[in-house]
Design an enzyme around this catalytic site. Structure first.
Site, PDB file in Angstrom:
ATOM      1  N   ASP A   7       0.869  -1.175   0.000  1.00 55.51           N
ATOM      2  CA  ASP A   7       0.000   0.000   0.000  1.00 55.51           C
ATOM      3  C   ASP A   7       0.909   1.229   0.000  1.00 55.51           C
ATOM      4  O   ASP A   7       2.059   1.171   0.440  1.00 55.51           O
ATOM      5  CB  ASP A   7      -0.887  -0.034   1.254  1.00 55.51           C
ATOM      6  CG  ASP A   7      -1.718   1.212   1.421  1.00 55.51           C
ATOM      7  OD1 ASP A   7      -2.428   1.581   0.468  1.00 55.51           O
ATOM      8  OD2 ASP A   7      -1.648   1.828   2.507  1.00 55.51           O
ATOM      9  N   ASP A   9      -0.181   4.932   0.835  1.00 56.75           N
ATOM     10  CA  ASP A   9      -0.426   5.985   1.821  1.00 56.75           C
ATOM     11  C   ASP A   9      -0.334   5.456   3.244  1.00 56.75           C
ATOM     12  O   ASP A   9      -1.007   4.473   3.596  1.00 56.75           O
ATOM     13  CB  ASP A   9      -1.800   6.607   1.574  1.00 56.75           C
ATOM     14  CG  ASP A   9      -1.924   7.136   0.153  1.00 56.75           C
ATOM     15  OD1 ASP A   9      -0.935   7.719  -0.334  1.00 56.75           O
ATOM     16  OD2 ASP A   9      -2.989   6.954  -0.463  1.00 56.75           O
TER      17      ASP A   9
END
Length: 218
Positions: A7, A9
């Site tokens: 991922d 963020d």
């Protein structure tokens, strides 16, 4: 060979890339200031697990509607240099290198738009990015999205679709890295789940499932 999916963020970087991007656009005079509180209100829904990703993307893409892709690409390059690269967790860089030294394929998978995520992947030296498709018509952004959004269960769908196209690669195991409870489907899908800087709810989930928990700092 394994597959490692990160991922973006709050996992690879210590902030949210779309929030940073909007602040950059406002700072350069390319977006109105009122878009900042609008996005923050939507992010509150994200953290509560009630976000409509379509509404979020329509709002955050509105400053780009009608803009030419080469113009935006130049903006994105400047933005990544100033606001993304300094926010990459050192431990995230080390983990990417660890996978690459093993010969693994490393991908970013994110609910950010591909106009941001793909150039970030290039700058980080990873294989590529699975991100939300941002529509371009006649080399201009329409302000709309297309395809299956890489959000919640959509990340697993897009990852599975991508893997099916990799005829020259056979991955033995999948590693997934995320900070967010919204990525529970992705973490559950992986052979090895690593939880990065989790909130209390995800921390509890990780402990119950025996997942690796890491605290990464800048």
């Amino acid at each position: 060979m394994d597959l490692a999916v990160f991922d973006l963020d709050e996992t690879l970087i210590c902030d949210d890339s779309t929030s940073l991007w909007l602040r950059w656009l406002v700072s350069q005079g390319f977006a109105p200031e009122e878009i900042i509180p609008q996005e923050q209100a939507l992010m509150a829904q994200y953290h509560a697990g009630s976000l409509s990703i379509e509404e979020y993307m329509r709002t955050t893409l509105s400053p780009l509607a009608g803009m030419a892709t080469p113009t935006v690409a130049g903006w994105v390059r400047r933005f990544i240099h100033r606001d993304i690269l300094p926010r990459v967790f050192p431990a995230a860089r080390e983990r990417i290198q660890w996978h690459q030294q093993r010969g693994d394929t490393v991908m970013i998978i994110t609910a950010s738009g591909d106009h941001i995520a793909v150039p970030i992947a290039e700058r980080l030296g990873v294989h590529g990015a699975l991100a939300i498709g941002v529509e371009v018509v006649d080399e201009r952004y329409s302000g709309e999205i297309y395809g299956t959004a890489t959000y919640r269960e959509g990340k697993v769908t897009r990852l599975s679709d991508w893997r099916a196209l990799q005829q020259d690669r056979r991955f033995e195991r999948t590693w997934a890295y995320s900070d967010s409870m919204n990525d529970l489907p992705l973490l559950t899908h992986a052979d090895h789940a690593w939880v990065i800087n989790p909130d209390a709810l995800l921390q509890q989930e990780a402990q119950q499932r025996g997942w690796q928990v890491c605290n990464w700092v800048r």
